[in-house]
Design a protein around this motif. Structure first.
Motif, short mmCIF file in Angstrom:
data_model
loop_
_atom_site.label_atom_id
_atom_site.label_comp_id
_atom_site.label_asym_id
_atom_site.label_seq_id
_atom_site.Cartn_x
_atom_site.Cartn_y
_atom_site.Cartn_z
N ARG A 58 13.72 11.60 -4.88
CA ARG A 58 12.39 11.77 -4.28
C ARG A 58 11.30 11.46 -5.29
O ARG A 58 10.33 10.78 -4.99
CB ARG A 58 12.23 13.19 -3.75
N GLY A 59 11.46 11.97 -6.50
CA GLY A 59 10.49 11.69 -7.55
C GLY A 59 10.39 10.21 -7.85
O GLY A 59 9.30 9.65 -8.00
N GLU A 60 11.56 9.54 -7.93
CA GLU A 60 11.56 8.10 -8.20
C GLU A 60 10.88 7.33 -7.07
O GLU A 60 10.07 6.43 -7.32
CB GLU A 60 12.99 7.60 -8.37
N GLU B 232 8.68 8.47 -4.88
CA GLU B 232 7.25 8.76 -4.85
C GLU B 232 6.52 7.95 -5.91
O GLU B 232 5.43 7.43 -5.67
CB GLU B 232 7.01 10.25 -5.03
N CYS B 233 7.11 7.83 -7.08
CA CYS B 233 6.51 7.05 -8.16
C CYS B 233 6.41 5.58 -7.76
O CYS B 233 5.37 4.95 -7.94
CB CYS B 233 7.34 7.21 -9.43
N ARG B 234 7.48 5.05 -7.20
CA ARG B 234 7.46 3.66 -6.76
C ARG B 234 6.44 3.45 -5.65
O ARG B 234 5.75 2.43 -5.60
CB ARG B 234 8.84 3.22 -6.29
N TYR B 235 6.34 4.41 -4.74
CA TYR B 235 5.38 4.31 -3.63
C TYR B 235 3.96 4.29 -4.17
O TYR B 235 3.14 3.48 -3.72
CB TYR B 235 5.57 5.48 -2.66
N ARG B 236 3.67 5.16 -5.13
CA ARG B 236 2.31 5.18 -5.71
C ARG B 236 2.00 3.84 -6.37
O ARG B 236 0.90 3.31 -6.20
CB ARG B 236 2.18 6.32 -6.72
N GLY B 237 2.97 3.28 -7.10
CA GLY B 237 2.75 1.98 -7.73
C GLY B 237 2.53 0.89 -6.71
O GLY B 237 1.65 0.04 -6.87
N LEU B 238 3.32 0.90 -5.65
CA LEU B 238 3.16 -0.09 -4.58
C LEU B 238 1.81 0.05 -3.90
O LEU B 238 1.13 -0.94 -3.63
CB LEU B 238 4.29 0.05 -3.56
N ARG B 239 1.41 1.29 -3.67
CA ARG B 239 0.12 1.54 -3.02
C ARG B 239 -1.03 1.01 -3.88
O ARG B 239 -1.96 0.39 -3.37
CB ARG B 239 -0.05 3.03 -2.74
N VAL B 240 -0.94 1.24 -5.20
CA VAL B 240 -1.99 0.74 -6.10
C VAL B 240 -2.04 -0.78 -6.05
O VAL B 240 -3.12 -1.38 -5.98
CB VAL B 240 -1.73 1.24 -7.54
N ARG B 241 -0.87 -1.43 -6.04
CA ARG B 241 -0.84 -2.90 -5.99
C ARG B 241 -1.41 -3.42 -4.67
O ARG B 241 -2.15 -4.40 -4.64
CB ARG B 241 0.58 -3.41 -6.20
N VAL B 242 -1.06 -2.78 -3.57
CA VAL B 242 -1.55 -3.24 -2.26
C VAL B 242 -3.06 -3.05 -2.16
O VAL B 242 -3.78 -3.95 -1.69
CB VAL B 242 -0.81 -2.50 -1.12
N VAL B 243 -3.56 -1.90 -2.61
CA VAL B 243 -5.00 -1.67 -2.57
C VAL B 243 -5.71 -2.67 -3.48
O VAL B 243 -6.74 -3.24 -3.12
CB VAL B 243 -5.34 -0.22 -2.96
N GLY B 244 -5.14 -2.92 -4.67
CA GLY B 244 -5.73 -3.90 -5.57
C GLY B 244 -5.76 -5.28 -4.96
O GLY B 244 -6.76 -6.01 -5.07
N LEU B 245 -4.68 -5.67 -4.29
CA LEU B 245 -4.62 -6.97 -3.63
C LEU B 245 -5.65 -7.04 -2.51
O LEU B 245 -6.35 -8.05 -2.35
CB LEU B 245 -3.22 -7.23 -3.08
N ALA B 246 -5.79 -5.98 -1.74
CA ALA B 246 -6.77 -5.95 -0.65
C ALA B 246 -8.18 -6.08 -1.20
O ALA B 246 -9.01 -6.82 -0.66
CB ALA B 246 -6.63 -4.65 0.16
N VAL B 247 -8.47 -5.38 -2.29
CA VAL B 247 -9.79 -5.48 -2.91
C VAL B 247 -10.03 -6.90 -3.41
O VAL B 247 -11.11 -7.47 -3.22
CB VAL B 247 -9.94 -4.46 -4.06
N ALA B 248 -9.01 -7.51 -4.02
CA ALA B 248 -9.14 -8.88 -4.51
C ALA B 248 -9.38 -9.86 -3.36
O ALA B 248 -10.21 -10.77 -3.47
CB ALA B 248 -7.90 -9.28 -5.30
N ILE B 249 -8.69 -9.67 -2.26
CA ILE B 249 -8.86 -10.55 -1.09
C ILE B 249 -10.27 -10.40 -0.52
O ILE B 249 -10.95 -11.38 -0.24
CB ILE B 249 -7.79 -10.28 -0.02
N VAL B 250 -10.69 -9.14 -0.36
CA VAL B 250 -12.03 -8.90 0.16
C VAL B 250 -13.07 -9.49 -0.78
O VAL B 250 -14.02 -10.15 -0.34
CB VAL B 250 -12.27 -7.38 0.39
N ALA B 251 -12.89 -9.29 -2.07
CA ALA B 251 -13.84 -9.84 -3.04
C ALA B 251 -13.81 -11.36 -3.00
O ALA B 251 -14.85 -12.01 -3.11
CB ALA B 251 -13.50 -9.35 -4.45
N GLY B 252 -12.63 -11.94 -2.81
CA GLY B 252 -12.52 -13.39 -2.74
C GLY B 252 -13.18 -13.97 -1.51
O GLY B 252 -13.59 -15.13 -1.50
#
Length: 105
Positions: free
Chosen positions: A67-69, A71-91
């Motif tokens: 569960r800990g592993e 959750e950690c992977r999910y948080r990392g994936l969420r950060v990447r997806v949000v970052g990608l969304a911000v980059a797309i919107v900014a682009g």
């Protein structure tokens, strides 16, 4: 409350299985007296339940680790997806604003 009932039922099922396994075991030892067979059955059933409980504890600990592993992977994936969304919107937004500004809109 539900977890306590579930735990109780699991332990009772393990005890029942342990007694049945102990009976099958002592049935293969016809030279035991009845009191010896009873003693072997009690010890066998007790050990059976202890082994089951140890197995449950290992499974529970492994589930906690996983569960800990996850959750950690999910948080990392969420950060990447949000970052990608911000980059797309900014682009899309930044060039649109720049074009609108040049066109006097």
């Amino acid at each position: 409350m539900i977890h306590e009932i579930e735990g109780y039922l699991m332990v009772e099922a393990a005890r029942s299985e342990g007694r049945a396994a102990a009976r099958r075991f002592t049935d293969r030892l016809p030279w035991l007296t009845e009191s010896q067979a009873d003693e072997v059955r009690r010890a066998y059933a007790t050990e059976y339940v202890a082994l089951r409980e140890a197995s449950w504890r290992r499974t529970l600990e492994r589930a906690r680790v996983l569960r800990g592993e996850y959750e950690c992977r999910y948080r990392g994936l969420r950060v990447r997806v949000v970052g990608l969304a911000v980059a797309i919107v900014a682009g899309v937004v930044v060039p649109a604003v720049a074009v609108a500004g040049r066109c006097g809109l």
